[in-house]
Design a protein around this motif. Structure first.
Motif, PDB file in Angstrom:
ATOM      1  N   PHE A 398       0.867  -1.139   0.026  1.00 21.71           N
ATOM      2  CA  PHE A 398       0.007   0.090  -0.024  1.00 21.71           C
ATOM      3  C   PHE A 398       1.145   1.295  -0.095  1.00 21.71           C
ATOM      4  O   PHE A 398       1.870   1.450   0.420  1.00 21.71           O
ATOM      5  CB  PHE A 398      -1.100   0.079   1.318  1.00 21.71           C
ATOM      6  N   LYS A 399       0.058   2.228  -0.386  1.00 21.76           N
ATOM      7  CA  LYS A 399       0.760   3.656  -0.164  1.00 21.76           C
ATOM      8  C   LYS A 399      -0.384   4.496   0.250  1.00 21.76           C
ATOM      9  O   LYS A 399      -1.437   4.069   0.229  1.00 21.76           O
ATOM     10  CB  LYS A 399       1.721   4.273  -1.549  1.00 21.76           C
ATOM     11  N   LEU A 400       0.253   5.630   0.911  1.00 24.44           N
ATOM     12  CA  LEU A 400      -0.913   6.405   1.808  1.00 24.44           C
ATOM     13  C   LEU A 400      -1.309   7.763   1.067  1.00 24.44           C
ATOM     14  O   LEU A 400      -0.739   7.971  -0.053  1.00 24.44           O
ATOM     15  CB  LEU A 400      -0.094   7.133   2.987  1.00 24.44           C
ATOM     16  N   GLY A 401      -2.521   8.043   1.167  1.00 22.52           N
ATOM     17  CA  GLY A 401      -3.154   8.930   0.409  1.00 22.52           C
ATOM     18  C   GLY A 401      -2.530  10.632   0.376  1.00 22.52           C
ATOM     19  O   GLY A 401      -1.886  10.676   1.355  1.00 22.52           O
ATOM     20  N   ASN A 402      -3.002  11.357  -0.477  1.00 24.52           N
ATOM     21  CA  ASN A 402      -2.316  12.433  -0.524  1.00 24.52           C
ATOM     22  C   ASN A 402      -2.928  13.604   0.789  1.00 24.52           C
ATOM     23  O   ASN A 402      -2.485  14.719   0.788  1.00 24.52           O
ATOM     24  CB  ASN A 402      -2.693  13.340  -2.077  1.00 24.52           C
ATOM     25  N   VAL A 463      -7.797  16.246   6.441  1.00 23.17           N
ATOM     26  CA  VAL A 463      -8.233  14.853   7.357  1.00 23.17           C
ATOM     27  C   VAL A 463      -8.540  13.800   6.521  1.00 23.17           C
ATOM     28  O   VAL A 463      -8.932  12.898   7.647  1.00 23.17           O
ATOM     29  CB  VAL A 463      -9.247  15.512   8.769  1.00 23.17           C
ATOM     30  N   HIS A 464      -8.882  13.895   5.491  1.00 20.96           N
ATOM     31  CA  HIS A 464      -9.556  12.589   4.910  1.00 20.96           C
ATOM     32  C   HIS A 464      -8.394  11.646   4.382  1.00 20.96           C
ATOM     33  O   HIS A 464      -7.969  11.643   3.238  1.00 20.96           O
ATOM     34  CB  HIS A 464     -10.427  13.041   3.768  1.00 20.96           C
ATOM     35  N   ASN A 623     -12.767  27.532   5.307  1.00 16.04           N
ATOM     36  CA  ASN A 623     -13.232  26.941   6.739  1.00 16.04           C
ATOM     37  C   ASN A 623     -14.633  26.335   6.366  1.00 16.04           C
ATOM     38  O   ASN A 623     -14.993  25.310   6.779  1.00 16.04           O
ATOM     39  CB  ASN A 623     -13.146  27.705   8.014  1.00 16.04           C
ATOM     40  N   VAL A 624     -15.595  27.226   5.755  1.00 16.50           N
ATOM     41  CA  VAL A 624     -17.011  26.838   5.565  1.00 16.50           C
ATOM     42  C   VAL A 624     -16.985  25.719   4.611  1.00 16.50           C
ATOM     43  O   VAL A 624     -17.841  24.624   4.850  1.00 16.50           O
ATOM     44  CB  VAL A 624     -17.664  27.978   5.075  1.00 16.50           C
ATOM     45  N   LEU A 625     -16.236  25.775   3.624  1.00 11.31           N
ATOM     46  CA  LEU A 625     -16.112  24.510   2.685  1.00 11.31           C
ATOM     47  C   LEU A 625     -15.886  23.299   3.400  1.00 11.31           C
ATOM     48  O   LEU A 625     -16.278  22.200   3.044  1.00 11.31           O
ATOM     49  CB  LEU A 625     -15.321  24.872   1.336  1.00 11.31           C
ATOM     50  N   GLN A 626     -14.702  23.641   4.175  1.00  3.88           N
ATOM     51  CA  GLN A 626     -14.321  22.317   4.936  1.00  3.88           C
ATOM     52  C   GLN A 626     -15.571  21.385   5.577  1.00  3.88           C
ATOM     53  O   GLN A 626     -15.471  20.225   5.703  1.00  3.88           O
ATOM     54  CB  GLN A 626     -13.171  22.563   5.796  1.00  3.88           C
ATOM     55  N   GLU A 652      -7.114  21.026  -3.588  1.00  6.04           N
ATOM     56  CA  GLU A 652      -7.686  19.575  -3.263  1.00  6.04           C
ATOM     57  C   GLU A 652      -9.295  19.643  -2.721  1.00  6.04           C
ATOM     58  O   GLU A 652     -10.143  18.653  -3.061  1.00  6.04           O
ATOM     59  CB  GLU A 652      -6.596  18.965  -2.466  1.00  6.04           C
ATOM     60  N   LEU A 653      -9.395  20.577  -1.908  1.00  7.84           N
ATOM     61  CA  LEU A 653     -10.701  20.775  -1.198  1.00  7.84           C
ATOM     62  C   LEU A 653     -11.788  21.400  -2.147  1.00  7.84           C
ATOM     63  O   LEU A 653     -12.910  20.806  -2.285  1.00  7.84           O
ATOM     64  CB  LEU A 653     -10.616  21.673  -0.116  1.00  7.84           C
ATOM     65  N   PHE A 654     -11.341  22.290  -2.958  1.00  7.49           N
ATOM     66  CA  PHE A 654     -12.340  23.008  -3.925  1.00  7.49           C
ATOM     67  C   PHE A 654     -12.788  21.912  -5.026  1.00  7.49           C
ATOM     68  O   PHE A 654     -14.055  21.976  -5.370  1.00  7.49           O
ATOM     69  CB  PHE A 654     -11.734  24.206  -4.646  1.00  7.49           C
TER      70      PHE A 654
END
Length: 676
Positions: A398-402, A463-464, A623-626, A652-654
């Motif tokens: 396995f490898k870890l996510g971004n 945090v995902h 912060n609101v979008l998170q 990445e969030l947008f």
């Protein structure tokens, strides 16, 4: 003897003991558990009840006659002199006196030093030179007037009680005869607990408590209710860990004493555990900074030089309210003292947050009567494994996510390494085995990150946590059980009149609000519930209804404000207090209910408006979008005036959302309902 105990006796003969015997004698004799279990292993390693009874009596008499109590040291010294030879049990430490070219022994409870130690014992039992070991010693007394400087006490024979050395290969070979579940049960019985009374999840938490003893420079936090045995393993099970009760200490005691030039607890012990984190306090102002430096790098600067040490740090404390209540009003690190409670840099160095609330309060039936490893054998195994590392154990599969930054990766690798050392010390595991450990490691680190996000906001948006299968490239996400954030906004179309919005509440935290509207036949009345005495929230809802009454015909000629009654309920889902930014979402909810048409699935409507329909932009958009993402939103409707703030949102969030912009309240309604 059950099947597992029989198997343990077969493959580890002389290394195991019946744990109920330890409990019985320990309650009446204040001796270290490892001394007690060594003697029990010698005299009670049998299935025959009569032999066990005789063995227990023998152990009791040995302890009564030969164990040196510090307050009886002079009496014992007198016995050695009067009898000429006497057998004692004491802790012996040896140093080389290079001026005389002899090894000299110091006896801890007897209080004598400078006793010549034959070099053959030092060669055979090297731990005598490294902190000392408990021994059974036959002492002789010979006073020579001509050698007045030397001690009259002489060592006739010495037998270590603690394991003088450990054959790690013995454990590696023995491990092969046990399945994964059997081996986990053996480890849990070795710390005195009965695995058949514990759930699988709790067993893993018990193993996690051992990781600081097996992994160098590992930082663990466990907060939970009282009576769950949080400090038991660090106080009773390992002679290589120390429990700092009450949490009060000094930089000199913990790290380095500048006056005496001696290293502190972190250099002398494998693990330093702080009991009752709420009481952690230092007289030195720079103590927290030094601790952060040490937790991050395993070294610290004092005076002119930098010192390195390998001790792990454990923080134990009590949570006095329910986890749900704590998550709504604050964060899971709240029990820490004020000096640390909002220090994200300190908490970011914690590798794992063990959820103490998932462990049941210990009752008598949770303690085992079966066989487990002698405590000192277990402790030596843990100590020896600190020299090895399995931090790259999952790289093959396995490898870890971004979403994991460098600190997250280090934390996960350390947890994986520690658990592999415990469960698969011989390094023999397959893909499913390592995936189970990797998921457990990711959850504990994500729990830390979730709380950092609550304290520090956007800095910790990522945090995902996930891991990717090297073969299939399939990405698996892990969630933290107590968050439950993914289910706030369910999949699929909601009911007409049901709308979600996200805004900053009265407590200063950003939360999710659900507005539910019901439209029934009536005479144009408007009723609102769920607002309590919050004046600004009430005004926002009134603004929405007045605008709805004045402009409903622009939406549809079929909407009536005179033959229908409108009932609206506002729910503060996260418990962060009501907000004044409800007007626009409430207007959309009224239109949705009046038209009997639901909003688009998993949509959040952002922004607010004035009585005249002027749109207000969204404050703190990132912060609101998170919070929108955490709540499960897939679509976001926001005012055009907020488009300029998109640069503040991590790409990445947008990219997680389908974003739509509106220019007026009416435009917002059409886009929310999916009307072109």
């Amino acid at each position: 003897m059950d099947e597992l105990s029989a198997k343990l006796n077969q493959h580890f003969a002389g290394r195991v003991v019946r744990k109920d015997l330890t409990k019985k004698i320990k309650e009446g004799a204040n001796v270290p558990v490892y001394v007690l279990e060594y003697l029990l292993g010698m005299y009670c390693a049998t299935e025959d009840e009569d032999s066990i009874r005789e063995g227990v009596e023998r152990v009791k008499s040995i302890l009564a006659e030969n164990f040196v109590r510090p307050d009886e040291a002079e009496k014992v010294k007198s016995k050695i002199r009067e009898h000429g030879r006497y057998t004692i049990i004491d802790r012996v430490t040896v140093k080389l006196n290079e001026k005389k070219d002899v090894y000299e022994a110091e006896f801890s409870n007897l209080g004598i030093k400078g006793v010549v130690m034959p070099s053959s014992y030092v060669k055979n039992y090297e731990r005598l030179l490294a902190g000392g070991i408990w021994c059974i010693i036959k002492m002789d007394y010979y006073f020579d007037e001509e050698q007045k400087g030397s001690s009259p006490f002489c060592i006739n024979s010495l037998t270590p009680i603690q394991l003088p050395n450990l054959e790690l290969e013995e454990i590696m070979v023995g491990r092969r005869h046990f399945t994964k579940d059997e081996w986990i049960d053996v480890l849990i019985r070795s710390i005195g607990l009965e695995p058949t009374k514990l759930s699988n999840n709790v067993k893993w938490h018990m193993l996690e408590r051992m990781v600081p003893l097996v992994e160098n420079n590992y930082n663990l936090c466990e907060l939970g209710p009282r009576g769950t045995g949080k400090s038991h393993i660090y106080k009773e099970i390992s002679p290589n860990s120390i429990l700092v009760s009450g949490g009060q200490t000094t930089v000199a005691n913990l790290f380095y004493n500048m006056a005496s030039r001696q290293i502190g607890l972190v250099g002398l012990w494998d693990c330093v555990a702080f009991d009752e984190v709420a009481g952690i306090s230092f007289k030195d102002k720079d103590a927290i900074q030094i601790m952060k430096d040490y937790m991050a790098s395993g070294s610290f600067a004092r005076g002119k030089e930098e010192k390195a040490a390998t001790a792990s740090m454990v923080f134990i404390g009590n949570i006095n309210q329910s986890v749900d209540a704590l998550l709504k009003t604050s964060h899971l690190f709240e029990p820490f003292p004020e000096a640390i409670a909002n220090d994200t840099a300190f908490f970011d160095r914690i590798h794992y947050y063990l959820p103490g609330w998932e462990i049941p309060k210990f009752r008598p039936e949770f303690f085992t009567d079966e066989y487990g490893f002698i405590t000192d054998y277990l402790a030596e195994f843990l100590r020896e494994m600190r020299k090895r590392s399995f931090s790259d154990a999952f790289d093959r599969y396995f490898k870890l996510g971004n979403n994991l930054n460098q600190r997250d990766v280090i934390a996960v690798r350390k947890t994986v390494s520690g658990l592999v050392k415990l469960i698969y010390p011989n390094g023999e595991f397959d893909k499913d085995d390592i995936e189970e450990i990797l998921r457990y490691a990711l959850i504990g680190r994500r729990r830390v990150k979730e709380q950092l996000k609550k304290i520090g906001g956007m800095e910790f948006y990522d945090v995902h946590f996930s891991y990717i299968d090297n073969e299939t490239m399939n990405e698996q996400f892990v969630s933290v059980p107590e968050q439950g954030g993914d289910k706030i906004i369910p999949e699929g179309l909601g009911k007409p009149g049901h709308v979600y919005t996200v805004a900053r509440g009265r407590t200063g935290m950003i939360g999710v609000y659900k507005i539910e509207t019901q439209v029934v036949s009536g005479s144009g009345k408007f009723e609102k519930t769920g607002l309590g005495s919050d004046r600004e929230a009430k005004e926002a809802i009134e603004t929405a209804f007045r605008f709805f009454r004045a402009n409903s015909k622009k939406i549809s000629g079929s909407i009536s404000t005179t033959t229908k009654d409108y009932l609206m309920h506002v729910e503060d889902i996260n418990g962060v207090g009501l907000t004044s930014e409800l007007s626009l979402a409430a207007f959309v909810a009224l239109c949705s209910g009046a038209l009997d048409r639901p909003c688009q699935s998993q949509m959040v409507i952002l922004g607010s408006m004035s009585i005249g329909g002027t749109i207000n932009k969204v404050e703190e958009l990132a912060n609101v979008l998170q919070v929108c993402f955490d709540a499960g939103a897939k679509k976001v409707l926001m005012p055009m005036s907020s488009a300029t703030d998109i640069a503040t949102v991590p790409p990445e969030l947008f990219a997680k959302f389908q974003i739509s912009f509106y220019q007026s309240p009416e435009d917002a309604v059409f886009k929310a309902l999916g009307v072109e």
